[in-house]
Design a protein around this motif. Structure first.
Motif, PDB file in Angstrom:
ATOM      1  N   LYS A 294       0.819  -1.203   0.000  1.00 18.12           N
ATOM      2  CA  LYS A 294       0.000   0.000   0.000  1.00 18.12           C
ATOM      3  C   LYS A 294       0.859   1.262   0.000  1.00 18.12           C
ATOM      4  CE  LYS A 294      -2.245  -1.411   3.692  1.00 18.12           C
ATOM      5  NZ  LYS A 294      -1.821  -2.815   3.763  1.00 18.12           N
ATOM      6  N   THR A 295       2.038   1.174   0.631  1.00 15.31           N
ATOM      7  CA  THR A 295       2.832   2.387   0.802  1.00 15.31           C
ATOM      8  C   THR A 295       3.212   3.024  -0.531  1.00 15.31           C
ATOM      9  OG1 THR A 295       3.757   1.234   2.706  1.00 15.31           O
ATOM     10  CG2 THR A 295       4.727   3.347   2.150  1.00 15.31           C
ATOM     11  N   HIS A 325       7.715   4.597   8.060  1.00 14.14           N
ATOM     12  CA  HIS A 325       7.210   5.164   6.812  1.00 14.14           C
ATOM     13  C   HIS A 325       8.170   6.245   6.301  1.00 14.14           C
ATOM     14  CE1 HIS A 325       3.723   2.811   6.751  1.00 14.14           C
ATOM     15  NE2 HIS A 325       2.835   3.700   6.387  1.00 14.14           N
ATOM     16  N   ASP A 389      -3.145   6.084   7.456  1.00 13.41           N
ATOM     17  CA  ASP A 389      -2.932   4.652   7.506  1.00 13.41           C
ATOM     18  C   ASP A 389      -3.501   4.181   8.829  1.00 13.41           C
ATOM     19  OD1 ASP A 389      -2.119   2.082   7.335  1.00 13.41           O
ATOM     20  OD2 ASP A 389      -0.031   2.512   6.839  1.00 13.41           O
ATOM     21  N   GLN A 391      -4.321   1.197   9.729  1.00 11.78           N
ATOM     22  CA  GLN A 391      -4.133  -0.211  10.045  1.00 11.78           C
ATOM     23  C   GLN A 391      -5.512  -0.792  10.263  1.00 11.78           C
ATOM     24  OE1 GLN A 391      -1.461  -1.682   9.483  1.00 11.78           O
ATOM     25  NE2 GLN A 391      -0.298   0.159   9.040  1.00 11.78           N
TER      26      GLN A 391
END
Ligand code: ADP
Ligand code: MG
Length: 688
Positions: A294-295, A325, A389, A391
C-alpha cells in the motif's frame, strides 16, 4: 398532551409477565414492550404441512391428520417414568405414538377420534413412529398446529411457549400503533412492506414468504439506520467538490522502483488518479492485506499532488510506524526534489517549531507523522492530499479533523484489515473502496501450525534455533497478568518463566497495553533494533510494526483470538527475506476452534479469512460488528444480507444527496429515530 407510549412501557405491563418472568427476560435484554417486539425469532417451525402417513420420511418434522385405532395404554417401568402409547391411522398406513412423562395426555385422547399430530418422524423399515408429538383435535387445527411458529433464543427458565405468549400479547398491546419510519416513496421504490404488517409477520407469519417479506423490511430499516447513523456521526458529506489535479507522468517514480507494480496495485492507483484529476473530492478506502504494497500507492499519490504544487499529509497510528514510513518514503521522494519531514510526539520542541513554519510557508511538501500533525497550530500552505494509515483502527474523527486543514483536500484511508465487503460498506459507507487483492510475486506464505501443549518443548527449541540463526521471535499472550478467573497464558507470567528457564540465554522483552506509552516505545525500539531476541506481548503489537528480521510468531491460547486478529498477528512476520512461521497453541478441543485453526493453517489470504470469520460466527452475528464498535444488529446478518445492503446504499444516496432528512417532512420519523439511536448506541464510535 403527550400520548402515552405503549412501547416504552415495562415488560411487566404485558399480560402474563410478573416479577420473576421479567427478571428472566431482562437476561435476554428484554425490559420494555418495544424490546419484546424487537426480539426476533432465530428460526421457525412450519407446522402447516400435513402429509399422508404412508408418505412420511425418516427424520422429517411434519403433521398428519389421523384417527386413533387403539386405546391409550400407560405403563410405568420405573418410578419417575411414565410411558403412554397408542396407534393412529389415516387409511394409508399406521403410526405409533409415544409420549414420555406426559401422563395427563391420556385424558385428551380417545380411541376412534380424529386428531392432528405434529412431530419428528422415525421410520425403521415399515414401522413409523413419533415421540412426544404435539396434539390438536381436528377442529382446532390452526392453533398449535397448522401454522408457522416462531422459535426464539431462550435462557434457563423460559420456554418457547412463554416467549410466544409474550410476543403475542405485546403485539396485541401495540395494535396498529407502530410508527412508520420508512417514508412511502422509499417503501415503494424498494418494495418494502409496511411496519405493522412486518412486526406481525416476523413473529407469527402466515406463510414463509410473508416472513421473508417482513424480514426484508426490518433488515432494510436496521441497516439504513446504521448507515445513516454512521454518516451523521461522522459529519462527512458524501458529495463535495474537490481539487482538480492535472494528470502527471508517473514513469519517473516507477523507474526508480526495484520491482514492478502488481496488476492490483496498478488498478488501485488508476482509481486514485481518476479521482484526483476529477472535480470530485476523493474519499477512498484502500484495503490491502499486510504486505500487499500500500505504501508505494500512497507515495505515487503524493508525487502526483506534489507535481501539482500541493502538499500532502501522511498520518499513522504510532511513532514507530511513522518513523518506518519516513525511512522508506523520504529517500524515494527526495530524488525528485520533494521535501519530506517527520513530525511526532517526541520531535523536539525547537524542531517542531521549525517544521511548522516550513509547512506554513510551503517549503515542506510532505509531512509524515502521528496524530501530532493534527495539533491545531499546524497550518498548511496548500494541503491537497491527506492519507491516513489506520491499520485497523477507526479514526473517524481524526480523519474529519485533518481534512478541514486544507480546502477539501483529497482523502485516502488505508487499512490492513481485510474485511468482508458487506462490513466495509457499512463501516465505510461514505468512502469509495479500492482493494489490493494480490500480493507481490515471490512472497512466501507463512507456514502455520496449530499445536497442543505436548509441543511446548519443541516450540522453545525452535525459537532457540531461529534466534541462533540471527532471527527474532514474537510470543503473543491473551492476558497481561495471571488471572484467577481466566485460565490462559499471561504475558507477565510467561516472561517470568521463560527468562529463568526455557529461554534463559536469550534476551526476552515484555510489552503490554498496561505499560505507559514511552515505556512501550522503548521496548518496541529495542526489538526493532535487534537488541531483543524475543518479544513477549499482548495484542498491542497488532498495529503494523515492521521488523523484517522477525521470522517466528508464537500465539498462546490461540482459541481466544478472533480469526482476523490471528491473521493480523501472523502478518507481523514474513516481512523480510526470511522464511517465516506461525505457531498456534490451541488449548481448546471444541469443533469450532479446530475449524478456525484449520482455516489459519490452510490459507494466508486475509479476505478468505475474514469471510470465514463472519460465516463461522453464524447468523445473528453480533461480534463481527461489535468488534468494530457498532451497535449490535438485531435482525440483519451481514453475511447473508448483501443484496438488501446494496439497496440500502442506494436509498442512503438518495436521502443524503436530496438532503431529505432535513427538508422533507415525510422523513421526520426516520430522522427522529436516527437521533434517538445516535444518543443511545453510538457512544463508542463518536468518541473515536
Ligand atoms: P503494506 O501493504 O503492508 O503497507 P508495504 O507497502 O509496506 O505493505 O510493502 C511491503 C513490502 O513489499 C515493501 O518492502 C515494498 O517495497 C514491497 N513491495 C511493494 N510492492 C511490491 C511489488 N509490486 N513487488 C515487489 N515488492 C513490492
Ligand atoms: Mg503499510
Amino acid at each position: 398532551m403527550p400520548q402515552e407510549n405503549i412501547f416504552e412501557k415495562s415488560i411487566k405491563y404485558v399480560k402474563g409477565v410478573g416479577e420473576a418472568r421479567a427478571k428472566l427476560l431482562s437476561k435476554l435484554g428484554i425490559c420494555t414492550v418495544n424490546d419484546a417486539l424487537n426480539y426476533f425469532p432465530r428460526d421457525y417451525q412450519d407446522r402447516t404441512i400435513l402429509k399422508k402417513i404412508a408418505e412420511l420420511q425418516d427424520g422429517e418434522e411434519c403433521g398428519v391428520r389421523a384417527s386413533l385405532i387403539s386405546d391409550v395404554a400407560e405403563s410405568r417401568p420405573r418410578r419417575n417414568l411414565s410411558i403412554i402409547k397408542t396407534m393412529a391411522s389415516d387409511g394409508t398406513a399406521f403410526l405409533s405414538l409415544t409420549w414420555f412423562n406426559q401422563s395427563y395426555i391420556k385424558n385428551n385422547l380417545k380411541n376412534g377420534v380424529e386428531y392432528i399430530f405434529f412431530g419428528k418422524v422415525k421410520r425403521t423399515g415399515m414401522r413409523l413412529e413419533m415421540n412426544n408429538p404435539v396434539i390438536e383435535t381436528a377442529g382446532q387445527f390452526g392453533k398449535n398446529t397448522g401454522r408457522i411458529l416462531p422459535i426464539y433464543s431462550l435462557t434457563k427458565g423460559l420456554t418457547q411457549n412463554h416467549m410466544r405468549k409474550l410476543t403475542e400479547n405485546s403485539l396485541k398491546l401495540a395494535g396498529d400503533k407502530f410508527e412508520e419510519t420508512l417514508p412511502q416513496d422509499i417503501r415503494e421504490s424498494f418494495n418494502l412492506s409496511q411496519i405493522n404488517y412486518s412486526y406481525n409477520e416476523i413473529h407469527f407469519p402466515k406463510s414463509l414468504s410473508n416472513m421473508e417479506e417482513a424480514r426484508r423490511r426490518l433488515v432494510f430499516e436496521e441497516l439504513l439506520l446504521l448507515q445513516l447513523g454512521l454518516l451523521k456521526s461522522k459529519g462527512v458529506s458524501t458529495q463535495q467538490k474537490g481539487i482538480k489535479f492535472k494528470p502527471v507522468d508517473m514513469s519517473p517514480v516507477l523507474d526508480k522502483l526495484t520491482f514492478k507494480l502488481t496488476s492490483a496495485q496498478q488498478r488501485v492507483f488508476e482509481e486514485i488518479r481518476d479521482d484526483m484529476v476529477s472535480t470530485k473530492r476523493m474519499n477512498r478506502l484502500i484495503q490491502g492485506d499486510v504486505g500487499s504494497g500500500k505504501t508505494i500507492i500512497a507515495v505515487m499519490a503524493i508525487y502526483l499532488a506534489a507535481k501539482n504544487k500541493y502538499q500532502s499529509a501522511f498520518m499513522v497510528p504510532t511513532e514507530i510506524l511513522a518513523e518506518q514510513h519516513f525511512r522508506s518514503v523520504e529517500p524515494l521522494l527526495e530524488q525528485f526534489g520533494i521535501k519530506v519531514r517527520l513530525l511526532t510526539g517526541s520531535t523536539k520542541k525547537k524542531e517542531k517549531e521549525e517544521i511548522k513554519n516550513l509547512i506554513k510557508e510551503g517549503t515542506i511538501d510532505v509531512l509524515i507523522g502521528t496524530h501530532a500533525i493534527l495539533e491545531d497550530d499546524t497550518e498548511f500552505y496548500k494541503l491537497g492530499l491527506v492519507i491516513t494509515d489506520e491499520q485497523h483502527r477507526f479514526g473517524v474523527r481524526q480523519r474529519a479533523k485533518l481534512s478541514i486543514k486544507g480546502e477539501n483536500p483529497d482523502l485516502i484511508v488505508m487499512t490492513a484489515t481485510p474485511i468482508p465487503r458487506t462490513l466495509s460498506l457499512v463501516l465505510y459507507g461514505d468512502l469509495d473502496v479500492s482493494i489490493i487483492d494480490e500480493l507481490p510475486p515471490e512472497r512466501k506464505p507463512i507456514d502455520t501450525y496449530a499445536v497442543n501443549e505436548s509441543f511446548r518443548e519443541r516450540v522453545y527449541n525452535f525459537i532457540r534455533k531461529n534466534v541462533a540463526e540471527g532471527r527474532q521471535a514474537y510470543i503473543v499472550c491473551p492476558l497481561v497478568e495471571d488471572s484467577e478467573q481466566i485460565e490462559a497464558e499471561s504475558a507477565e507470567g510467561l516472561v517470568e518463566r521463560i527468562r529463568d528457564n526455557e529461554l534463559k540465554n536469550l534476551k526476552v522483552g515484555l510489552i503490554h497495553g498496561k505499560m505507559k506509552g514511552a515505556e512501550k516505545e522503548k521496548v518496541m525500539r529495542g526489538f526493532v533494533n535487534g537488541q531483543l531476541d524475543v518479544l513477549v506481548s499482548t495484542t498491542v503489537i497488532e498495529v503494523g510494526v515492521n521488523v523484517p528480521n522477525a521470522s517466528l510468531m508464537v500465539i498462546e491460547n490461540a482459541e481466544r483470538f478472533g480469526l482476523s486478529q490471528l491473521h493480523q498477528l501472523r502478518g507481523r512476520v514474513g516481512r523480510g527475506k526470511y522464511k517465516s512461521y506461525c505457531i498456534l497453541f490451541n488449548q481448546s478441543k471444541s469443533d469450532i476452534s479446530k475449524q478456525r485453526m484449520d482455516i489459519m493453517t490452510n490459507t494466508n489470504d486475509g479476505f478468505v479469512i475474514s469471510e470465514k470469520d463472519l460465516e463461522l460466527r453464524g447468523p445473528g452475528d453480533v461480534f463481527g460488528v461489535r468488534q468494530h464498535g457498532l451497535p449490535e444488529l438485531k435482525i440483519a446478518n451481514l453475511y447473508r444480507d448483501m443484496e438488501i445492503l446494496k439497496d440500502v446504499q442506494k436509498a442512503v444516496k438518495l436521502i443524503i444527496h436530496g438532503n431529505l432528512l432535513l427538508t422533507d417532512a415525510r422523513y421526520k420519523p426516520l430522522d427522529e429515530k436516527l437521533d434517538k439511536m445516535l444518543k443511545e448506541k453510538f457512544k463508542d464510535i463518536s468518541m473515536n
